[in-house]
Structure formats: C-alpha cells, structure tokens
Design an enzyme around this catalytic site. Structure first.
Site, PDB file in Angstrom:
ATOM      1  N   LYS A 114       0.859  -1.191   0.000  1.00 31.38           N
ATOM      2  CA  LYS A 114       0.000   0.000   0.000  1.00 31.38           C
ATOM      3  C   LYS A 114       0.883   1.225   0.000  1.00 31.38           C
ATOM      4  CE  LYS A 114      -4.489   0.747   0.331  1.00 31.38           C
ATOM      5  NZ  LYS A 114      -5.516  -0.244  -0.037  1.00 31.38           N
TER       6      LYS A 114
HETATM    7  N1  GLU Z   1      -7.232   0.007  -3.190  1.00 33.75           N
HETATM    8  C1  GLU Z   1      -8.008  -1.146  -3.485  1.00 33.75           C
HETATM    9  C2  GLU Z   1      -8.054  -2.081  -2.280  1.00 33.75           C
HETATM   10  O1  GLU Z   1      -7.873  -1.666  -1.169  1.00 33.75           O
HETATM   11  C3  GLU Z   1      -7.587  -1.818  -4.768  1.00 33.75           C
HETATM   12  C4  GLU Z   1      -6.204  -2.371  -4.797  1.00 33.75           C
HETATM   13  C5  GLU Z   1      -5.791  -2.873  -6.186  1.00 33.75           C
HETATM   14  O2  GLU Z   1      -6.613  -2.931  -7.063  1.00 33.75           O
HETATM   15  O3  GLU Z   1      -4.603  -3.197  -6.317  1.00 33.75           O
HETATM   16  O4  GLU Z   1      -8.368  -3.226  -2.412  1.00 33.75           O
END
Ligand code: GLU
Length: 424
Positions: A114
């Site tokens: 993240k």
């Molecule tokens: N931000 C989204 C999540 O928390 C998507 C992550 C992604 O598609 O890599 O799942």
C-alpha cells in the site's frame, strides 16, 4: 516552506495493531510456526519519501509519501495509493498487510502493498495533484514495476492519477509499460468493469451471505455508509438485485428514507452538487454516524477505518455487515458484534472484487488483449463466490467468525507458499 505534520492517530485504534490481533488469533488456530509468524508479522519493505512540490502560488510544500510492501511471497506486491490528510505509516502498514491477506483469500498471484501521501486533494488544484503524483512515482520508480510492485487507486485517487503514474513510470523506462499500474482509464489499457469492481464484489458477497442467513433480498433493507466509488456502486448494484437501500451517507451527513432511496437519483444529485450529498431533498437528513445504528438487515460500511468501535458496536442493529471499506471495524468491536449474533463479511473478502479485476487488467495488459465486460464480470463474480464459500465453510469448521476464517484461509496459503520458497 511548509510541512504537513502527521495527523495523530488520536483515540483511533492503531490499525496495524488491529490487523495484528486478528493475525495472531488465526495463526494460533493454524498452529503456525514461529518462523513464519515472524516473517509475516513484519512488512518486507517500508519506504518513506519526502516530496517537495511547487504549489500554484509559487510556494514550496514538502509532502511525506509512503510505500509499504508487506509481502511478495505469492508474487509481485499489489495495492492502492491513498491521498488523504490522515495517511500515517502505521495505517499504510496495516493496509499493506490487508492486501496480502486479500489477494490470498481470492487466490490471485500477488503479495500485498500500500502507498499513500499525506495531503488534502480536496484543497489542491489538479496541476498540484499531478506534480505530486509524478514526483512520488519518480521517487519510487525503482520500487514499482509490473513484476515487482503494482499500484492502483485507493481513497483520494482514481484513473486520472493512475494515468500520470503510468506515464511517469514509462518515461523512466524509456518505453510504455501499462501493466505497472491498474485502475487506469480505459484508453490507456484500463479494464472494463474495474470502476465498479469493488462495489460489485460487495454485492456478490452480500447476496451470498443473505442466502446463507436466509434473508430474502427482495424483502431486505440496507444502509450504505460512505458514497465514494465503493459505496455508490455497492448501493447501485444491491438496489438492482432488489434490496431496498434506505440510507446512504457521506461526510455531509446521512440521508434516510424508509420507503427506499432512488440510488440513480442520488448519484445524479451528487455529481451535480460538487461531489457532495449535502441538501439531498427526498430523504430525512440525519447525523452521519446515525446511519450505523439504523434498523436494517444489511449495513455496508464503505468509508474508512475504525468506524465501528467498542464504543458504538453495541448500538448496531443490522443482522449482516458487509465491509466495503478496509478496516471499518476495530478489533475490539469484533467480540461485541459476534456476541450480538451479527454476521460480518470481512473487508479482506468483501472488498476483494477491486483487486481481482485489477489482476484481470494486468493480465490483459500483458497479453496485449481486451476482455469484454461480460467476461470480466463473470470471472470476478465466480472468484468472489468461491472465496465466500471457502471462508464460510472454514468459519463452520473452526467455529469462528468469518473474519478469523478469512485470515485462516489467507495465512495458510501464504505460509504454505513460504515453506516451498524458503528463506536464506
Ligand atoms: N485500493 C483497493 C483495495 O484496497 C484496490 C487495490 C488494487 O486494485 O490493487 O483493495
């Protein structure tokens, strides 16, 4: 020169500790080796970058950005980038770990990561946001890569930012690399169905849970907290399946109508009202928090972390909670909710539809091919349904809530893979 100080975590539960307490319970149930426990409890890599940006008024502001790679045991790490004033290293660490578990639950070949920048995009011009996104990408260009670490949108970012990221990364490599990021605009290699994917997965898991709980969707009521990408799509798709959406909310407050809201009308209102629900006419306006305590069958928290806590969990009347957001329930609220017989479809399962279609986007980019929307939806629905069944059955086998069962499924998969790969 000004510098944005980290927002204190205040009396919020530390999200990393909230993640760890569930990880700990599931590890004990699995009888996980100490060695693997220690590998998984710490992120593999944490990068903090300081990003000076020239603002439109000529001043220079320094922003702090993060990218945490929790694990790359299952494959290249995957996870969104958040632009928000509340971004904090411990929050990013928790969100990165949740991505590891999420990808493992839906059985896609990714680790978890993240990123985030502490900033307030609502108060920035699009030029300022573009410079910030490009500078962040440049600072992290050795971390990112289609086989290393693949970002995506999260709170405060969307296709526009992903396009800037893709372009900046591609320039650093001297070639177009569209598979370095997902959630891109369609014309840049984005996937059909990606925008609605997280909300769609919430709908699929909500319906699967209703089936198990014998709640008839045509007689069910639902409240959706948060009306961003996830909340608005979850509300739209649940309403299409016959569920009566009686309340929605955003930062301006909650809007309630016991006869059901017209979700299309609310979206149109929001789109013409500076992205806000403020003043929505055909509903009773309530205090934002009240949405959590309505007498509904299904509650979908789709805003942010830590909205259901030990201080308010007792007041929840819904029979089923389907977590569209990451970490909306603090770990200390888990037992209160379980004791009250409320079933929770946990975040790492319920909102995994987004990363699933991100995976499809990456696959299509690497194939140089485009799937139809029908194919994307069919495949992601099947993955979500299979993951739901696996977690539900694990919960029955271990006699634990679905949240712990989801961690059991995820940790077991990652631990088994680690055993084969080994360490130095
Ligand atoms: N931000 C989204 C999540 O928390 C998507 C992550 C992604 O598609 O890599 O799942």
């Amino acid at each position: 020169m000004s510098y944005i100080e980290p927002a204190p975590l205040k009396d919020r539960e530390n999200p990393f500790e909230a993640m760890m307490s569930r990880f700990h319970i599931a590890s004990q149930l699995l009888g996980l080796d100490d060695e693997i426990y220690n590998v998984l409890k710490n992120p593999a890599k944490q990068v903090i970058v300081s990003i000076p940006i020239t603002m439109d008024d000529g001043s220079i502001k320094v922003f702090e950005g993060y990218r945490v790679i929790h694990s790359n045991i299952l494959g290249p790490s995957k996870g969104g980038i958040r632009f928000d004033p509340g971004v904090h290293l411990d929050e990013v660490k928790a969100l990165a770990a949740w991505m590891t578990w999420k990808c493992a639950v839906v059985d896609i070949p990714y680790g978890g990561a993240k990123g985030g920048i502490r900033c307030n995009p609502r108060e920035m011009s699009s030029g300022e946001i573009e410079r910030l996104t490009r500078a962040y990408t440049t600072a992290l260009h050795e971390i990112f890569g289609p086989d290393r670490d693949i970002p995506a949108p999260d709170m405060g970012t969307g296709p526009r930012e992903m396009a800037w990221l893709m372009d900046t990364f591609s320039r650093s490599q001297g070639m177009t690399v569209n598979s370095v990021v997902t959630g891109k605009p369609l014309v840049l290699g984005g996937s059909l169905g990606r925008t609605e994917a997280t909300g769609r997965g919430v709908m699929v898991s909500a319906l699967a849970a209703m089936e198990r709980l014998k709640i008839n969707p045509y007689r069910a009521t639902c409240a959706v907290q948060g009306f961003g990408n996830v909340g608005s799509w979850a509300a739209t798709l649940l309403a299409e399946r016959g569920v009566k959406v009686v309340a929605v909310s955003d930062i301006s407050g909650a809007y309630y109508n016991e006869n059901g809201l017209d979700v299309k009308e609310i979206i149109e209102y929001r789109n013409n009202n500076n992205n806000s629900l403020e003043g929505f006419p055909n509903a009773e306006a309530l205090d934002g928090e009240e949405i959590l305590y309505l007498n509904v069958d299904v509650l979908v928290p789709a805003a942010t972390e830590d909205v259901i806590t030990k201080a308010n969990a007792q007041r929840i009347k819904a029979k089923l909670i389907v977590e569209g957001a990451n970490g909306p329930t603090s770990s200390k609220a888990d037992s209160i909710i379980a004791d009250n017989g409320v079933v929770v479809v946990p975040d790492i399962l319920a909102n995994a539809g987004g990363v699933t279609v991100s995976y499809f986007e990456w696959v299509q980019n690497r194939l140089g091919y485009k799937w139809t929307e029908e194919r994307v939806n069919r495949r992601s629905d099947r993955i979500m349904k299979d993951a739901f069944e696996k977690v539900y059955n694990t919960a029955l086998d271990y006699k634990v809530p679905m949240r712990i069962a989801a961690y059991v499924v995820a940790i077991d998969k990652v631990a088994k893979t680690y055993k084969f790969r080994g360490g130095f």
